[in-house]
Motif scaffolding. Structure first.
Motif, PDB file in Angstrom:
ATOM      1  N   LEU A   5      37.853  54.352  60.614  1.00 54.44           N
ATOM      2  CA  LEU A   5      37.016  53.293  61.186  1.00 54.44           C
ATOM      3  C   LEU A   5      37.464  52.857  62.575  1.00 54.44           C
ATOM      4  CD1 LEU A   5      36.538  51.007  58.057  1.00 54.44           C
ATOM      5  CD2 LEU A   5      34.839  52.482  59.125  1.00 54.44           C
ATOM      6  N   LYS A   6      38.518  53.413  63.105  1.00 54.50           N
ATOM      7  CA  LYS A   6      39.092  52.925  64.359  1.00 54.50           C
ATOM      8  C   LYS A   6      38.107  52.908  65.530  1.00 54.50           C
ATOM      9  CE  LYS A   6      41.113  57.314  65.826  1.00 54.50           C
ATOM     10  NZ  LYS A   6      40.154  57.616  66.848  1.00 54.50           N
ATOM     11  N   ASP A   7      37.176  53.841  65.582  1.00 59.55           N
ATOM     12  CA  ASP A   7      36.224  53.903  66.694  1.00 59.55           C
ATOM     13  C   ASP A   7      34.927  53.151  66.427  1.00 59.55           C
ATOM     14  OD1 ASP A   7      37.940  55.504  68.241  1.00 59.55           O
ATOM     15  OD2 ASP A   7      37.262  57.302  67.198  1.00 59.55           O
ATOM     16  N   VAL A   8      34.750  52.661  65.222  1.00 56.74           N
ATOM     17  CA  VAL A   8      33.500  52.011  64.835  1.00 56.74           C
ATOM     18  C   VAL A   8      33.287  50.692  65.571  1.00 56.74           C
ATOM     19  CG1 VAL A   8      32.376  50.823  62.900  1.00 56.74           C
ATOM     20  CG2 VAL A   8      33.313  53.113  62.589  1.00 56.74           C
ATOM     21  N   PHE A   9      34.332  49.918  65.758  1.00 52.37           N
ATOM     22  CA  PHE A   9      34.202  48.572  66.295  1.00 52.37           C
ATOM     23  C   PHE A   9      33.760  48.555  67.760  1.00 52.37           C
ATOM     24  CE2 PHE A   9      37.339  48.469  62.888  1.00 52.37           C
ATOM     25  CZ  PHE A   9      36.724  47.581  62.030  1.00 52.37           C
ATOM     26  N   LEU A  10      34.190  49.518  68.526  1.00 53.13           N
ATOM     27  CA  LEU A  10      33.852  49.532  69.949  1.00 53.13           C
ATOM     28  C   LEU A  10      32.848  50.617  70.313  1.00 53.13           C
ATOM     29  CD1 LEU A  10      37.387  48.903  71.448  1.00 53.13           C
ATOM     30  CD2 LEU A  10      35.549  47.270  71.051  1.00 53.13           C
ATOM     31  N   TYR A  11      32.198  51.192  69.322  1.00 53.00           N
ATOM     32  CA  TYR A  11      31.301  52.319  69.562  1.00 53.00           C
ATOM     33  C   TYR A  11      30.251  52.001  70.626  1.00 53.00           C
ATOM     34  CZ  TYR A  11      27.602  55.663  69.087  1.00 53.00           C
ATOM     35  OH  TYR A  11      26.651  56.581  69.381  1.00 53.00           O
ATOM     36  N   ASP A  12      29.564  50.885  70.502  1.00 56.33           N
ATOM     37  CA  ASP A  12      28.473  50.547  71.423  1.00 56.33           C
ATOM     38  C   ASP A  12      28.939  50.053  72.786  1.00 56.33           C
ATOM     39  OD1 ASP A  12      26.464  51.206  69.637  1.00 56.33           O
ATOM     40  OD2 ASP A  12      26.314  49.184  68.831  1.00 56.33           O
ATOM     41  N   ILE A  13      30.192  49.633  72.905  1.00 51.23           N
ATOM     42  CA  ILE A  13      30.622  48.949  74.130  1.00 51.23           C
ATOM     43  C   ILE A  13      31.792  49.603  74.850  1.00 51.23           C
ATOM     44  CG2 ILE A  13      29.752  46.679  73.490  1.00 51.23           C
ATOM     45  CD1 ILE A  13      32.459  46.023  72.352  1.00 51.23           C
ATOM     46  N   LYS A  14      32.254  50.745  74.394  1.00 48.72           N
ATOM     47  CA  LYS A  14      33.440  51.338  75.018  1.00 48.72           C
ATOM     48  C   LYS A  14      33.191  51.743  76.469  1.00 48.72           C
ATOM     49  CE  LYS A  14      32.554  55.750  72.877  1.00 48.72           C
ATOM     50  NZ  LYS A  14      32.897  56.618  71.803  1.00 48.72           N
ATOM     51  N   ASP A  15      32.005  52.246  76.788  1.00 51.35           N
ATOM     52  CA  ASP A  15      31.698  52.608  78.178  1.00 51.35           C
ATOM     53  C   ASP A  15      31.667  51.365  79.071  1.00 51.35           C
ATOM     54  OD1 ASP A  15      31.572  55.309  77.559  1.00 51.35           O
ATOM     55  OD2 ASP A  15      29.401  55.259  77.214  1.00 51.35           O
ATOM     56  N   TYR A  16      31.079  50.286  78.555  1.00 49.91           N
ATOM     57  CA  TYR A  16      31.051  49.023  79.298  1.00 49.91           C
ATOM     58  C   TYR A  16      32.466  48.539  79.582  1.00 49.91           C
ATOM     59  CZ  TYR A  16      30.915  44.004  80.022  1.00 49.91           C
ATOM     60  OH  TYR A  16      31.127  42.745  80.516  1.00 49.91           O
ATOM     61  N   LEU A  17      33.327  48.549  78.563  1.00 49.77           N
ATOM     62  CA  LEU A  17      34.702  48.082  78.739  1.00 49.77           C
ATOM     63  C   LEU A  17      35.461  48.934  79.744  1.00 49.77           C
ATOM     64  CD1 LEU A  17      35.731  47.236  75.075  1.00 49.77           C
ATOM     65  CD2 LEU A  17      35.194  45.625  76.908  1.00 49.77           C
ATOM     66  N   ASN A  18      35.294  50.246  79.662  1.00 45.40           N
ATOM     67  CA  ASN A  18      35.982  51.142  80.593  1.00 45.40           C
ATOM     68  C   ASN A  18      35.531  50.916  82.029  1.00 45.40           C
ATOM     69  OD1 ASN A  18      37.575  52.412  78.676  1.00 45.40           O
ATOM     70  ND2 ASN A  18      36.040  53.979  78.254  1.00 45.40           N
ATOM     71  N   THR A  19      34.267  50.604  82.227  1.00 49.36           N
ATOM     72  CA  THR A  19      33.742  50.375  83.574  1.00 49.36           C
ATOM     73  C   THR A  19      34.077  48.973  84.069  1.00 49.36           C
ATOM     74  OG1 THR A  19      31.914  51.874  83.120  1.00 49.36           O
ATOM     75  CG2 THR A  19      31.642  50.372  84.974  1.00 49.36           C
ATOM     76  N   ARG A  20      33.767  47.975  83.280  1.00 53.30           N
ATOM     77  CA  ARG A  20      33.925  46.576  83.697  1.00 53.30           C
ATOM     78  C   ARG A  20      35.391  46.177  83.860  1.00 53.30           C
ATOM     79  NH1 ARG A  20      35.003  42.371  85.453  1.00 53.30           N
ATOM     80  NH2 ARG A  20      34.101  40.349  85.041  1.00 53.30           N
ATOM     81  N   TYR A  21      36.259  46.683  83.000  1.00 53.23           N
ATOM     82  CA  TYR A  21      37.660  46.262  83.014  1.00 53.23           C
ATOM     83  C   TYR A  21      38.601  47.378  83.441  1.00 53.23           C
ATOM     84  CZ  TYR A  21      35.774  42.147  80.818  1.00 53.23           C
ATOM     85  OH  TYR A  21      35.044  41.019  80.565  1.00 53.23           O
ATOM     86  N   HIS A  22      38.113  48.283  84.260  1.00 53.43           N
ATOM     87  CA  HIS A  22      38.955  49.360  84.795  1.00 53.43           C
ATOM     88  C   HIS A  22      40.116  48.734  85.589  1.00 53.43           C
ATOM     89  CE1 HIS A  22      39.981  53.311  86.258  1.00 53.43           C
ATOM     90  NE2 HIS A  22      40.083  52.805  87.469  1.00 53.43           N
ATOM     91  N   GLY A  23      41.327  49.134  85.257  1.00 52.65           N
ATOM     92  CA  GLY A  23      42.504  48.590  85.918  1.00 52.65           C
ATOM     93  C   GLY A  23      43.101  47.372  85.225  1.00 52.65           C
ATOM     94  N   TYR A  24      42.407  46.823  84.270  1.00 52.67           N
ATOM     95  CA  TYR A  24      42.919  45.685  83.499  1.00 52.67           C
ATOM     96  C   TYR A  24      43.654  46.207  82.271  1.00 52.67           C
ATOM     97  CZ  TYR A  24      39.938  42.301  85.957  1.00 52.67           C
ATOM     98  OH  TYR A  24      39.353  41.505  86.883  1.00 52.67           O
ATOM     99  N   THR A  25      44.455  45.340  81.680  1.00 49.30           N
ATOM    100  CA  THR A  25      45.050  45.644  80.393  1.00 49.30           C
ATOM    101  C   THR A  25      44.161  45.010  79.325  1.00 49.30           C
ATOM    102  OG1 THR A  25      47.274  45.658  81.289  1.00 49.30           O
ATOM    103  CG2 THR A  25      47.067  45.363  78.901  1.00 49.30           C
ATOM    104  N   VAL A  26      43.558  45.844  78.506  1.00 48.85           N
ATOM    105  CA  VAL A  26      42.671  45.357  77.459  1.00 48.85           C
ATOM    106  C   VAL A  26      43.435  45.407  76.141  1.00 48.85           C
ATOM    107  CG1 VAL A  26      40.496  45.758  76.229  1.00 48.85           C
ATOM    108  CG2 VAL A  26      40.637  46.207  78.691  1.00 48.85           C
ATOM    109  N   VAL A  27      43.473  44.267  75.451  1.00 53.59           N
ATOM    110  CA  VAL A  27      44.165  44.176  74.170  1.00 53.59           C
ATOM    111  C   VAL A  27      43.101  43.970  73.097  1.00 53.59           C
ATOM    112  CG1 VAL A  27      45.847  42.896  72.811  1.00 53.59           C
ATOM    113  CG2 VAL A  27      46.174  43.144  75.280  1.00 53.59           C
ATOM    114  N   TYR A  28      43.049  44.890  72.152  1.00 54.37           N
ATOM    115  CA  TYR A  28      42.067  44.808  71.082  1.00 54.37           C
ATOM    116  C   TYR A  28      42.689  44.055  69.910  1.00 54.37           C
ATOM    117  CZ  TYR A  28      40.103  48.561  73.859  1.00 54.37           C
ATOM    118  OH  TYR A  28      39.608  49.302  74.873  1.00 54.37           O
ATOM    119  N   VAL A  29      42.025  42.985  69.505  1.00 51.27           N
ATOM    120  CA  VAL A  29      42.531  42.177  68.405  1.00 51.27           C
ATOM    121  C   VAL A  29      41.466  42.126  67.323  1.00 51.27           C
ATOM    122  CG1 VAL A  29      43.421  39.921  67.747  1.00 51.27           C
ATOM    123  CG2 VAL A  29      43.807  40.780  70.062  1.00 51.27           C
ATOM    124  N   PRO A  30      41.662  42.892  66.244  1.00 49.68           N
ATOM    125  CA  PRO A  30      40.667  42.824  65.165  1.00 49.68           C
ATOM    126  C   PRO A  30      40.912  41.609  64.299  1.00 49.68           C
ATOM    127  CG  PRO A  30      42.264  44.534  64.695  1.00 49.68           C
ATOM    128  CD  PRO A  30      42.625  43.928  66.029  1.00 49.68           C
TER     129      PRO A  30
END
Length: 98
Positions: A73-98
């Motif tokens: 299930l690891k990829d299920v949570f960000l399936y719809d938004i991973k491209d957005y996160l990679n583009t919008r927060y490029h260069g940031y440290t993103v911490v995923y907190v389930p």
């Protein structure tokens, strides 16, 4: 192929388009249960961006992932938004907190 959440035949609960082109591991029926609602809040002076409503469907999926160690299930949570996160927060440290 079976849905990772409901374990039913993927085609039974999905359109042909979703089956052939989406690459999602959840059937459409289960994906629609997850209510996408981006929201910004402040936690300990840090800006936090949440994406899903924490309801019974999302809660049971998180429990399946964390408590049952369902690593598929690891990829299920960000399936719809991973491209957005990679583009919008490029260069940031993103911490995923389930």
């Amino acid at each position: 192929m079976r849905c990772l959440y409901c374990d039913e035949d993927y085609m039974h609960n999905s359109s042909i388009y979703h089956y052939l082109f989406s690459g999602d591991m959840l059937c459409e029926k289960c994906r629609k249960k997850l209510l996408f609602k981006p929201e910004r809040i402040i936690v300990n002076d840090m800006r936090v961006l949440g994406f899903y409503v924490y309801d019974n469907s999302f809660r049971s999926l998180i429990i399946q992932y964390k408590e049952c160690h369902d690593e598929a299930l690891k990829d299920v949570f960000l399936y719809d938004i991973k491209d957005y996160l990679n583009t919008r927060y490029h260069g940031y440290t993103v911490v995923y907190v389930p």
